[in-house]
Design a protein around this motif. Structure first.
Motif, PDB file in Angstrom:
ATOM      1  N   GLU A  54       0.828  -1.200   0.000  1.00  0.00           N
ATOM      2  CA  GLU A  54       0.000   0.000   0.000  1.00  0.00           C
ATOM      3  C   GLU A  54       0.861   1.248   0.000  1.00  0.00           C
ATOM      4  N   LEU A  55       1.922   1.198   0.810  1.00  0.00           N
ATOM      5  CA  LEU A  55       2.822   2.351   0.909  1.00  0.00           C
ATOM      6  C   LEU A  55       3.405   2.724  -0.440  1.00  0.00           C
ATOM      7  N   ILE A  56       3.825   1.693  -1.178  1.00  0.00           N
ATOM      8  CA  ILE A  56       4.439   1.962  -2.472  1.00  0.00           C
ATOM      9  C   ILE A  56       3.423   2.625  -3.401  1.00  0.00           C
ATOM     10  N   LEU A  57       2.159   2.190  -3.270  1.00  0.00           N
ATOM     11  CA  LEU A  57       1.136   2.721  -4.173  1.00  0.00           C
ATOM     12  C   LEU A  57       0.749   4.154  -3.834  1.00  0.00           C
ATOM     13  N   THR A  58       0.776   4.511  -2.531  1.00  0.00           N
ATOM     14  CA  THR A  58       0.274   5.824  -2.148  1.00  0.00           C
ATOM     15  C   THR A  58       1.242   6.925  -2.550  1.00  0.00           C
ATOM     16  N   ASP A  59       0.671   8.103  -2.855  1.00  0.00           N
ATOM     17  CA  ASP A  59       1.572   9.204  -3.230  1.00  0.00           C
ATOM     18  C   ASP A  59       1.567  10.302  -2.175  1.00  0.00           C
ATOM     19  N   GLU A  60       0.963   9.987  -1.044  1.00  0.00           N
ATOM     20  CA  GLU A  60       0.974  10.978   0.031  1.00  0.00           C
ATOM     21  C   GLU A  60       2.319  11.007   0.710  1.00  0.00           C
ATOM     22  N   GLU A  61       2.682  12.161   1.200  1.00  0.00           N
ATOM     23  CA  GLU A  61       3.961  12.285   1.866  1.00  0.00           C
ATOM     24  C   GLU A  61       3.871  11.861   3.333  1.00  0.00           C
ATOM     25  N   MET A  62       2.724  12.182   3.927  1.00  0.00           N
ATOM     26  CA  MET A  62       2.516  11.858   5.344  1.00  0.00           C
ATOM     27  C   MET A  62       1.593  10.658   5.445  1.00  0.00           C
ATOM     28  N   VAL A  63       1.993   9.700   6.267  1.00  0.00           N
ATOM     29  CA  VAL A  63       1.158   8.521   6.464  1.00  0.00           C
ATOM     30  C   VAL A  63       0.719   8.459   7.916  1.00  0.00           C
ATOM     31  N   ARG A  64      -0.509   8.042   8.139  1.00  0.00           N
ATOM     32  CA  ARG A  64      -0.976   7.898   9.519  1.00  0.00           C
ATOM     33  C   ARG A  64      -0.576   6.511  10.005  1.00  0.00           C
ATOM     34  N   PHE A  65       0.396   6.454  10.888  1.00  0.00           N
ATOM     35  CA  PHE A  65       0.966   5.206  11.363  1.00  0.00           C
ATOM     36  C   PHE A  65       0.536   4.976  12.802  1.00  0.00           C
ATOM     37  N   GLN A  66       0.006   3.791  13.083  1.00  0.00           N
ATOM     38  CA  GLN A  66      -0.516   3.550  14.418  1.00  0.00           C
ATOM     39  C   GLN A  66       0.596   3.277  15.415  1.00  0.00           C
ATOM     40  N   ILE A  67       0.701   4.141  16.416  1.00  0.00           N
ATOM     41  CA  ILE A  67       1.640   3.921  17.513  1.00  0.00           C
ATOM     42  C   ILE A  67       0.803   3.884  18.780  1.00  0.00           C
ATOM     43  N   GLY A  68       0.775   2.739  19.420  1.00  0.00           N
ATOM     44  CA  GLY A  68      -0.066   2.632  20.607  1.00  0.00           C
ATOM     45  C   GLY A  68      -1.525   2.715  20.186  1.00  0.00           C
ATOM     46  N   GLU A  69      -2.260   3.656  20.739  1.00  0.00           N
ATOM     47  CA  GLU A  69      -3.674   3.778  20.392  1.00  0.00           C
ATOM     48  C   GLU A  69      -3.935   4.896  19.406  1.00  0.00           C
ATOM     49  N   VAL A  70      -2.910   5.712  19.086  1.00  0.00           N
ATOM     50  CA  VAL A  70      -3.149   6.855  18.206  1.00  0.00           C
ATOM     51  C   VAL A  70      -2.484   6.655  16.868  1.00  0.00           C
ATOM     52  N   PHE A  71      -2.938   7.435  15.899  1.00  0.00           N
ATOM     53  CA  PHE A  71      -2.345   7.397  14.566  1.00  0.00           C
ATOM     54  C   PHE A  71      -1.495   8.644  14.393  1.00  0.00           C
TER      55      PHE A  71
ATOM     56  N   ALA B  94      -1.016  13.798  15.661  1.00  0.00           N
ATOM     57  CA  ALA B  94      -1.587  12.452  15.757  1.00  0.00           C
ATOM     58  C   ALA B  94      -3.098  12.516  15.713  1.00  0.00           C
ATOM     59  N   ASP B  95      -3.689  11.499  15.103  1.00  0.00           N
ATOM     60  CA  ASP B  95      -5.143  11.364  15.112  1.00  0.00           C
ATOM     61  C   ASP B  95      -5.504  10.374  16.206  1.00  0.00           C
ATOM     62  N   PHE B  96      -6.431  10.773  17.054  1.00  0.00           N
ATOM     63  CA  PHE B  96      -6.793   9.865  18.129  1.00  0.00           C
ATOM     64  C   PHE B  96      -8.302   9.756  18.240  1.00  0.00           C
ATOM     65  N   GLU B  97      -8.745   8.710  18.885  1.00  0.00           N
ATOM     66  CA  GLU B  97     -10.177   8.426  18.965  1.00  0.00           C
ATOM     67  C   GLU B  97     -10.751   9.131  20.186  1.00  0.00           C
ATOM     68  N   ILE B  98     -11.721  10.023  19.989  1.00  0.00           N
ATOM     69  CA  ILE B  98     -12.334  10.659  21.161  1.00  0.00           C
ATOM     70  C   ILE B  98     -13.603   9.927  21.566  1.00  0.00           C
ATOM     71  N   SER B  99     -14.181   9.214  20.630  1.00  0.00           N
ATOM     72  CA  SER B  99     -15.341   8.401  20.944  1.00  0.00           C
ATOM     73  C   SER B  99     -15.365   7.325  19.880  1.00  0.00           C
ATOM     74  N   GLU B 100     -16.186   6.326  20.049  1.00  0.00           N
ATOM     75  CA  GLU B 100     -16.136   5.217  19.108  1.00  0.00           C
ATOM     76  C   GLU B 100     -16.365   5.694  17.680  1.00  0.00           C
ATOM     77  N   GLY B 101     -15.365   5.484  16.832  1.00  0.00           N
ATOM     78  CA  GLY B 101     -15.509   5.837  15.430  1.00  0.00           C
ATOM     79  C   GLY B 101     -15.270   7.307  15.142  1.00  0.00           C
ATOM     80  N   ILE B 102     -15.080   8.138  16.175  1.00  0.00           N
ATOM     81  CA  ILE B 102     -14.866   9.576  15.939  1.00  0.00           C
ATOM     82  C   ILE B 102     -13.435   9.915  16.322  1.00  0.00           C
ATOM     83  N   TYR B 103     -12.725  10.494  15.377  1.00  0.00           N
ATOM     84  CA  TYR B 103     -11.321  10.809  15.618  1.00  0.00           C
ATOM     85  C   TYR B 103     -11.099  12.313  15.580  1.00  0.00           C
TER      86      TYR B 103
END
Lengths: 128, 190
Positions: A54-71, B94-103
């Protein structure tokens, strides 16, 4: 795995026999755990592959990468590196798991020979 | 992978789990305990049930720990990421979840401290180094507990196996005895 003597014979069971049976039981349990862990590791690897593609296909510069619970917003190059690292770790882990599984299978085969040799039909070591 | 099984012969119990006595000879076992076959079988079956109950409890604890460990590792990951960002002077978006399905989007400025959720509605602020140290310690404790738990389960399963084999042997001995008695009875009849 069951141990059942249907023949009603007076079968002698020594402490060594009991230890072999116990060890077989432990190995069998570990084998099932390993099979689950191997399945999860293989799925992880597949996910990493998909992500890289997917990464190779995307042309966006910034990617939302999941670290812990946040992207987190991470530059594409860094994401590529991270995925590479995670893939390496999972692959090494998978190798180790497969090695352990082979070792357990051969130990179980040895024990089967010994136990069937002594108990013949009085013992059942197969998966039901 | 495991300690030698010969040590379990000398252990009478482990952390509250009674060890199953290994029976060398069924006849001697029955005369020593003074039980007849049915009572002995009933006793062993009840022991087996008790073992099963403990096994369920230990398995549940194991599942909890196995879920907790990746959580702690994820937290360490986040703190490490913040650490890495420190030098650059950039904020972490960072994008984070504030409620189910809402970021929602957050802009995390360069900061030296993080807040850790300690449970029981308590959250404390720590410096990054302290947070990393605390999380690391929690991770090690969780891993050590898991190891002990796994050893407990192995011990327990060994006792279950020994009890199952003993039940089979007592039962077989009984069948064997009945056959012998029948053979004697028919011999004296003829």
């Amino acid at each position: 795995m069951q141990q059942s003597g249907a023949s009603g014979s007076e079968m002698e069971v020594t402490w060594e026999d009991q230890q072999n049976i116990n060890k077989f039981g432990r190995l069998n349990n570990r084998l099932h755990e390993l099979e689950d862990e191997i399945k999860i590791a293989k799925e992880s690897n597949e996910n990493f592959e998909d992500a890289s593609n997917e990464l190779i296909l995307t042309d966006e510069e910034m990617v939302r990468f999941q670290i812990g619970e946040v992207f987190a917003h991470v530059p594409k190059d860094e994401v590529e590196n991270r995925i590479e690292q995670m893939k390496e770790v999972t692959e090494k882990n998978l190798e180790k798991l497969i090695e352990e599984k082979e070792s357990i299978l051969s130990q179980m085969a040895e024990l089967k020979k010994i136990l069937y040799g002594k108990f013949k039909d009085s013992i059942n070591l197969e998966e039901d | 992978m495991e300690t030698s099984a010969s040590t379990s012969a000398s252990v009478s119990e482990r952390r509250g789990i009674p060890a199953a006595a290994f029976v060398e000879d069924v006849q001697i076992y029955l005369s020593q305990t003074g039980l007849d076959v049915n009572s002995a079988l009933a006793f062993l079956q009840e022991r087996l049930q008790q073992y099963r109950v403990v096994e369920m409890k230990l398995l549940a604890q194991q599942r909890d720990l196995q879920a907790k460990i990746p959580d702690i590792e994820k937290c360490l990951d986040v703190v490490a990421t913040l650490q890495a960002k420190k030098g650059t002077g950039e904020a972490l978006i960072a994008d984070f979840e504030i409620s189910e399905g809402i970021y929602s989007r957050a802009r995390i400025e360069d900061t030296d401290s993080v807040c850790l959720w300690l449970g029981a509605n308590v959250m404390l602020e720590y410096s990054r180094e302290e947070a990393t140290a605390l999380l690391q310690k929690n991770l090690e404790n969780a891993k050590a507990s898991l190891e002990v738990l796994v050893a407990d389960l192995q011990f327990l399963r060994d006792q279950v196996t020994i009890t199952q084999v003993t039940i089979a042997r007592v039962y077989n001995w009984d069948v064997h005895q009945r056959r012998l008695q029948q053979a004697v009875a028919t011999a004296s009849d003829s």
